[in-house]
Write a protein that holds these residues in place. Sequence first.
Motif, PDB file in Angstrom:
ATOM      1  N   LEU A   1       0.838  -1.203   0.000  1.00 27.89           N
ATOM      2  CA  LEU A   1       0.000   0.000   0.000  1.00 27.89           C
ATOM      3  C   LEU A   1       0.874   1.255   0.000  1.00 27.89           C
ATOM      4  CD1 LEU A   1      -2.799  -0.823   2.615  1.00 27.89           C
ATOM      5  CD2 LEU A   1      -2.929  -0.965   0.120  1.00 27.89           C
ATOM      6  N   ALA A   2       0.378   2.290  -0.662  1.00 27.24           N
ATOM      7  CA  ALA A   2       1.129   3.557  -0.682  1.00 27.24           C
ATOM      8  C   ALA A   2       1.287   4.114   0.733  1.00 27.24           C
ATOM      9  CB  ALA A   2       0.410   4.563  -1.578  1.00 27.24           C
ATOM     10  N   ILE A   3       0.287   3.886   1.557  1.00 24.62           N
ATOM     11  CA  ILE A   3       0.341   4.414   2.934  1.00 24.62           C
ATOM     12  C   ILE A   3       1.454   3.726   3.741  1.00 24.62           C
ATOM     13  CG2 ILE A   3      -1.360   2.857   4.021  1.00 24.62           C
ATOM     14  CD1 ILE A   3      -2.518   5.431   5.350  1.00 24.62           C
TER      15      ILE A   3
ATOM     16  N   VAL B   1      -1.204   4.192  -6.704  1.00 25.15           N
ATOM     17  CA  VAL B   1      -1.852   3.883  -7.988  1.00 25.15           C
ATOM     18  C   VAL B   1      -1.785   5.103  -8.905  1.00 25.15           C
ATOM     19  CG1 VAL B   1      -4.063   3.288  -9.098  1.00 25.15           C
ATOM     20  CG2 VAL B   1      -3.355   2.110  -6.998  1.00 25.15           C
ATOM     21  N   ARG B   2      -1.987   6.272  -8.330  1.00 28.77           N
ATOM     22  CA  ARG B   2      -1.926   7.517  -9.123  1.00 28.77           C
ATOM     23  C   ARG B   2      -0.946   8.498  -8.507  1.00 28.77           C
ATOM     24  NH1 ARG B   2      -6.364   9.037 -12.368  1.00 28.77           N
ATOM     25  NH2 ARG B   2      -5.711  11.178 -12.072  1.00 28.77           N
ATOM     26  N   GLU B   3      -0.205   9.177  -9.365  1.00 26.27           N
ATOM     27  CA  GLU B   3       0.663  10.250  -8.895  1.00 26.27           C
ATOM     28  C   GLU B   3      -0.164  11.509  -8.652  1.00 26.27           C
ATOM     29  OE1 GLU B   3       3.682  10.102  -7.986  1.00 26.27           O
ATOM     30  OE2 GLU B   3       4.148   8.066  -8.717  1.00 26.27           O
ATOM     31  N   LYS B   4      -1.060  11.793  -9.626  1.00 29.57           N
ATOM     32  CA  LYS B   4      -1.858  13.014  -9.568  1.00 29.57           C
ATOM     33  C   LYS B   4      -3.204  12.664  -8.943  1.00 29.57           C
ATOM     34  CE  LYS B   4      -3.230  16.904 -12.484  1.00 29.57           C
ATOM     35  NZ  LYS B   4      -4.699  16.887 -12.391  1.00 29.57           N
TER      36      LYS B   4
ATOM     37  N   GLU C   1      -3.218   6.435  -2.079  1.00 27.66           N
ATOM     38  CA  GLU C   1      -3.156   5.864  -3.443  1.00 27.66           C
ATOM     39  C   GLU C   1      -3.470   6.914  -4.513  1.00 27.66           C
ATOM     40  OE1 GLU C   1      -1.906   2.997  -3.956  1.00 27.66           O
ATOM     41  OE2 GLU C   1      -2.061   2.102  -1.953  1.00 27.66           O
ATOM     42  N   GLY C   2      -3.847   8.117  -4.082  1.00 26.45           N
ATOM     43  CA  GLY C   2      -4.100   9.193  -5.039  1.00 26.45           C
ATOM     44  C   GLY C   2      -5.570   9.467  -5.315  1.00 26.45           C
ATOM     45  N   LEU C   3      -6.463   8.939  -4.459  1.00 28.09           N
ATOM     46  CA  LEU C   3      -7.889   9.226  -4.634  1.00 28.09           C
ATOM     47  C   LEU C   3      -8.318  10.288  -3.607  1.00 28.09           C
ATOM     48  CD1 LEU C   3      -9.654   5.764  -5.146  1.00 28.09           C
ATOM     49  CD2 LEU C   3      -8.169   7.041  -6.680  1.00 28.09           C
TER      50      LEU C   3
ATOM     51  N   LYS D   1      -7.072  -2.764  -4.327  1.00 26.07           N
ATOM     52  CA  LYS D   1      -5.783  -2.895  -3.621  1.00 26.07           C
ATOM     53  C   LYS D   1      -5.978  -2.680  -2.116  1.00 26.07           C
ATOM     54  CE  LYS D   1      -1.182  -0.699  -3.669  1.00 26.07           C
ATOM     55  NZ  LYS D   1      -0.425   0.468  -4.178  1.00 26.07           N
ATOM     56  N   VAL D   2      -6.694  -1.609  -1.772  1.00 30.33           N
ATOM     57  CA  VAL D   2      -6.853  -1.250  -0.362  1.00 30.33           C
ATOM     58  C   VAL D   2      -7.766  -2.239   0.362  1.00 30.33           C
ATOM     59  CG1 VAL D   2      -7.848   0.503   1.170  1.00 30.33           C
ATOM     60  CG2 VAL D   2      -6.296   1.190  -0.687  1.00 30.33           C
ATOM     61  N   VAL D   3      -8.885  -2.580  -0.264  1.00 27.86           N
ATOM     62  CA  VAL D   3      -9.819  -3.497   0.406  1.00 27.86           C
ATOM     63  C   VAL D   3      -9.178  -4.870   0.580  1.00 27.86           C
ATOM     64  CG1 VAL D   3     -12.070  -4.659   0.248  1.00 27.86           C
ATOM     65  CG2 VAL D   3     -11.889  -2.213  -0.275  1.00 27.86           C
ATOM     66  N   HIS D   4      -8.467  -5.324  -0.428  1.00 26.32           N
ATOM     67  CA  HIS D   4      -7.794  -6.635  -0.307  1.00 26.32           C
ATOM     68  C   HIS D   4      -6.773  -6.624   0.828  1.00 26.32           C
ATOM     69  CE1 HIS D   4      -8.808  -8.062  -4.674  1.00 26.32           C
ATOM     70  NE2 HIS D   4      -9.846  -8.043  -3.853  1.00 26.32           N
ATOM     71  N   ALA D   5      -6.068  -5.507   0.947  1.00 25.27           N
ATOM     72  CA  ALA D   5      -5.037  -5.431   1.987  1.00 25.27           C
ATOM     73  C   ALA D   5      -5.639  -5.462   3.390  1.00 25.27           C
ATOM     74  CB  ALA D   5      -4.203  -4.164   1.797  1.00 25.27           C
TER      75      ALA D   5
END
Length: 397
Positions: free
Chosen positions: A4-6, A12-15, A330-332, A390-394
């Motif tokens: 995870l990005a956290i 998943v997204r940079e922007k 994750e960029g959302l 990705k997040v829910v699976h983690a």
Amino acid sequence: MEKLAIEGGKPVREKKINYGRQSVDEEDILAVVNVLRSDYLTMGPTIPAFEQAVAEYVGARHAVAVNSGTAALHAAAHAAGIGPGDEVIVPILTFVASSNCVIYQGGTPVFVDVLPDTLNIDPADVERKITSRTKAIVAVDYTGLPCDYQSLRSLAEKHHLLIIEDAAHALGARYQERKVGSLSELTTFSFHPVKHITTGEGGMIITDDKDMATRMRNFRSQGVDLDFRARTEKTSWFYEVVDLGYNYRLPDLGAALGLRQMQKLDAWLARRREIAGCYTAAFAGMPEVIPPASPSGCESAWHLYLLRLDLELLSVGVGRADIFKALHAEGLGVNVHYIPVPWHPYYQQLGYGKGHWPVGERAYEQMVSIPIFPAMTNQDIEDVITAVKKVVHAYRK
Ligand SMILES: *Cc1c(COP(=O)(O)O)cnc(C)c1O
């Protein structure tokens, strides 16, 4: 599985992609510039043109443009004759403006719970809370899905109540083949940039009742019975203040933008439906995600897409806050709609509090609003789906 990005993984997204965003094109900009070059920056001819476009679109007689959705609700509460001693029923899951408008008028909001599937106002709870002082119901078409108007209408008729429909989420939605705006005595819209069409800031009240429309027109401009342009056309300075009013006027700049945006509304609604369909299909295989309700006879305008989580199926101790933070990483640019209104400190000060609306209060703990707006690209949609999975699976059990 991908980190995870956290936790230091690659997002998943940079922007970052926000949960909602306006679409403005060059022709929209030109329309606003043309108003800047014209004689009237406010209360000019663009206002009635915009009002007429919205009234025709929703299938109603009168429309009154104002400078926010909040002002629209205030004007509606005024037109409904709400005053001190009156009770008005409001759902707990809404933007605070839905109940503030009652307080502005000196009335008392009475909060009710929502239905477990649609999260719209629960007619059975409405019925339980009706007293001899109840004057109106504020029905909020939450996320864009129309309320159960068949039940609400029969309650309203039985108890002589007005329905003020807060349709800030629901421009273009349908209930049993009828467009939102043609269902209730008073319907309000918001044109804030995240809503279906924008005027920068703005709002509108829709009604078939000529007297209420006149009261609201006066209300938006100091209670004056003849506006400046009407006086100019009559070569007269004379006007009378016939009521207490405010300055809730929408500038013509905003109306010009709104008028242009109306032409694109149907295409934008179709895109919102498409995005929602992609999400629902993509999450169908995930037991942790509770899909949005789609009651028969209702067509949502999809202002919001709620990612609703069955918290029992996530790891012990994981809550919405963890999911929210992880999705942001994750960029959302996710959001939460809404903290139950009676929970807010101001409302607690008025004597409201927590713990009386089990369905809505539980739903609040489960929800995150994920991006949905017409300008999203297919890649954006894919990114949102990838990030959610990705997040829910983690965090699943
Ligand atoms: C956006 C919104 C309003 C009004 O908002 P303004 O920002 O004043 O235009 C009212 N009710 C609901 C449910 C809303 O989402």
